[in-house]
Design an enzyme around this catalytic site. Structure first.
Site, PDB file in Angstrom:
ATOM      1  N   GLY A   1      13.967  15.860   4.958  1.00  0.00           N
ATOM      2  CA  GLY A   1      13.389  17.038   4.553  1.00  0.00           C
ATOM      3  C   GLY A   1      13.940  18.190   5.132  1.00  0.00           C
ATOM      4  O   GLY A   1      14.814  18.190   5.991  1.00  0.00           O
TER       5      GLY A   1
ATOM      6  N   GLY B   1      13.769  21.639   7.829  1.00  0.00           N
ATOM      7  CA  GLY B   1      13.213  21.868   9.042  1.00  0.00           C
ATOM      8  C   GLY B   1      11.832  22.376   8.881  1.00  0.00           C
ATOM      9  O   GLY B   1      11.045  21.916   9.560  1.00  0.00           O
TER      10      GLY B   1
ATOM     11  N   GLY C   1      10.776  18.930   9.875  1.00  0.00           N
ATOM     12  CA  GLY C   1      10.915  18.987  11.247  1.00  0.00           C
ATOM     13  C   GLY C   1       9.791  19.611  12.038  1.00  0.00           C
ATOM     14  O   GLY C   1       9.450  19.115  13.075  1.00  0.00           O
TER      15      GLY C   1
ATOM     16  N   GLU D   1      20.147  18.382  22.963  1.00  0.00           N
ATOM     17  CA  GLU D   1      21.702  18.527  23.066  1.00  0.00           C
ATOM     18  C   GLU D   1      22.097  19.344  21.864  1.00  0.00           C
ATOM     19  O   GLU D   1      22.102  19.375  20.636  1.00  0.00           O
ATOM     20  CB  GLU D   1      22.026  17.214  22.670  1.00  0.00           C
ATOM     21  CG  GLU D   1      23.481  16.939  23.048  1.00  0.00           C
ATOM     22  CD  GLU D   1      24.605  17.233  21.869  1.00  0.00           C
ATOM     23  OE1 GLU D   1      25.042  18.405  21.851  1.00  0.00           O
ATOM     24  OE2 GLU D   1      24.908  16.313  21.037  1.00  0.00           O
TER      25      GLU D   1
ATOM     26  N   CYS E   1      30.131  19.102  18.709  1.00  0.00           N
ATOM     27  CA  CYS E   1      29.404  20.059  19.597  1.00  0.00           C
ATOM     28  C   CYS E   1      30.414  20.189  20.798  1.00  0.00           C
ATOM     29  O   CYS E   1      30.225  21.225  21.554  1.00  0.00           O
ATOM     30  CB  CYS E   1      27.996  19.389  20.057  1.00  0.00           C
ATOM     31  SG  CYS E   1      28.040  18.051  20.310  1.00  0.00           S
TER      32      CYS E   1
END
Length: 472
Positions: free
Chosen positions: A201, A203, A207, A245, A279
């Site tokens: 779903g 955020g 989340g 991270e 990243c």
């Protein structure tokens, strides 16, 4: 169109009950791969409850049994590598010639490494008159990004399971299909119901309720710095431990004695990996001013040889970015850089030729920039390399460290000891010296706004353990 259910809770798939419809599109051509009702707060609560019920039994399962189950799951992921890679080529844009490796085989290898490390991990030791115990935190929440969804599972969900946690996972709704395939492999491996739960779903709807659920003992997140700050704020109210991270603007530092024929193409590859959607990408190339022209000549020639196109084509070296929104962001960054006075060495704003209509393609672009420019300071997350000229080794180190981020980096020199000395001066969580290979057992994580906590090997296991001292 693929049929998808948004939740896997207590060993059963079910539709989501959130208010937002999730639409997953193909990065290659913009076509819709699937639509489904996303998970909401009610689904998250069910998942956390299931994880809480399953935790005592899973924590009591012998470490060797947990490790063996993870090895079985790794074998199943390995067998599905081509299928998972094909899915990632569609939803992420990863070129198919590398997709089965990074979204399949490397994931399985990391899972096996975790299984090996947990069997030798120190869960109790005597310290003077005390017995020090390391116990799982209970229910762990994992929130993953869309660029390497399965590798992030291997460094979040798998270590948590290995040490005895149960898990609720929320993947990015932009690219959830490989994660759904991973959970199918976990179920086939025999993971008990409730031990690993999935909620797909947004955020806001999935989340945030997950991060603030009182049953969650630890949260691990990979994604943007902005979202990471929000997660840390939400978790702070419950004093919930967090591993972050986050973003990066990593520098590849070429010293004046570097072998340019090796270092420059390697840096370009390190920037363009997964179409720049990494990243830890090497997005800043710091070079001696006296060698700038030579470096730019090598870069222009290398970019000219790259095949940009459909990620499903085995000849494609650089595919599209993952979504229309990301495509827009990357082009905005490029327009801003040109407005700021950046010089185009190769590439630019024009769309690549011969690519499928509707896909999210960006030309691989090399820019000569000044360190103060926004493009040199902000994460682009696309196929864009910034070249910065400096006049000394000290200036190179200063420019490399003059960033809000600190996730990765590289140093190149004919003298390995000199390169290592510079690597020690870089304020970043990981540095490759003369092309040193990525190590799945080494700690991975950032300094500064790149986050805190570490993933990988035994270091990743500790993020999911509490420490208890028993006085004897």
């Amino acid at each position: 169109m693929r049929t998808v259910q948004a939740t896997y809770v207590d060993g059963a798939w079910a539709p989501g009950t959130g208010s937002t419809e999730v639409e997953v599109s193909s990065a290659a051509d913009g076509s819709v791969l699937t639509r489904f009702q996303g998970a909401g707060a009610e689904d998250v609560a069910r998942a956390c409850a299931a994880a809480g019920r399953a935790w005592p039994g899973w924590a009591a399962t012998p470490v060797t049994d947990r490790a063996d189950l993870l090895r079985t799951a790794a074998e199943l992921v390995e067998k599905r590598a081509d299928e998972l890679g094909a899915t990632a080529a569609q939803e992420v844009g990863t070129p198919i010639r590398m997709a089965p490796i990074v979204h399949g085989h490397m994931v399985a290898a990391t899972m096996r490494d975790v299984a090996d490390k947990v069997e030798s991990h120190t869960f109790e030791e005597r310290v003077g008159s005390s017995l020090v115990l390391r116990e799982s935190v209970g229910v762990a929440a994992a929130i993953t990004a869309w660029n390497y969804p399965l590798y992030q599972l291997a460094t979040k969900l798998v270590p948590a399971l290995a040490v005895g946690c149960t898990v609720v996972l929320k993947p990015s709704e932009i690219a959830p299909l490989t994660t759904i395939g991973f959970f199918e492999a976990l179920a086939e491996a025999g993971l008990p119901g409730g031990v690993a739960n999935l909620v797909v779903g947004t955020g806001a709807e999935a989340g945030e309720p997950l991060v603030t659920d009182p049953r969650v003992g630890a949260v691990s997140f990979t994604g943007s710095t902005r979202t990471g700050v929000r997660i840390a704020e939400l978790a702070a109210a419950g004093v919930t431990r967090v591993t972050l991270e986050l973003g990066g603007k990593s520098a590849s530092v070429l010293l004046d004695d570097a072998d340019l024929a090796t270092a420059v193409p390697a840096t370009l590859n390190g920037c363009l990996l997964n179409n720049g959607q990494t990243c830890a990408a090497l997005t800043r190339l710091i070079v001696p001013r006296a060698r700038l022209a030579e470096v730019e000549e090598i870069l222009a020639a290398a970019v000219a040889q790259l095949r940009v196109g459909d990620p499903r084509d085995p000849d494609t070296a650089v595919g599209p970015v993952a979504s229309a929104a990301q495509h827009h962001r990357v082009l905005q960054h490029l327009r801003g850089a040109l407005d700021d006075g950046a010089t185009v060495v190769s590439g630019g704003l024009d769309a690549p030729e011969g690519v499928p209509a509707g896909g999210y393609y960006v030309r691989p672009t090399v820019l000569r920039v000044e360190p103060s420019m926004r493009i040199a300071r902000e994460e682009v997350f696309g196929p864009v390399l910034c070249v910065i000229a400096v006049d000394s080794e000290d200036e190179a180190v200063a420019v490399a460290n003059d960033t809000d981020y600190g996730l990765s980096g590289a140093v190149w020199s004919a003298d390995p000891d000199r390169a290592l000395a510079v690597a020690r001066r870089l304020r970043t969580g990981q540095v490759a010296v003369n092309g040193g290979a990525f190590n799945i057992s080494a700690p991975f994580g950032g300094y500064k706004r790149s986050g805190y906590g570490r993933e990988g090997g035994r270091f990743g296991l500790d993020e999911y353990l509490e420490t208890k001292a028993v006085q004897l």
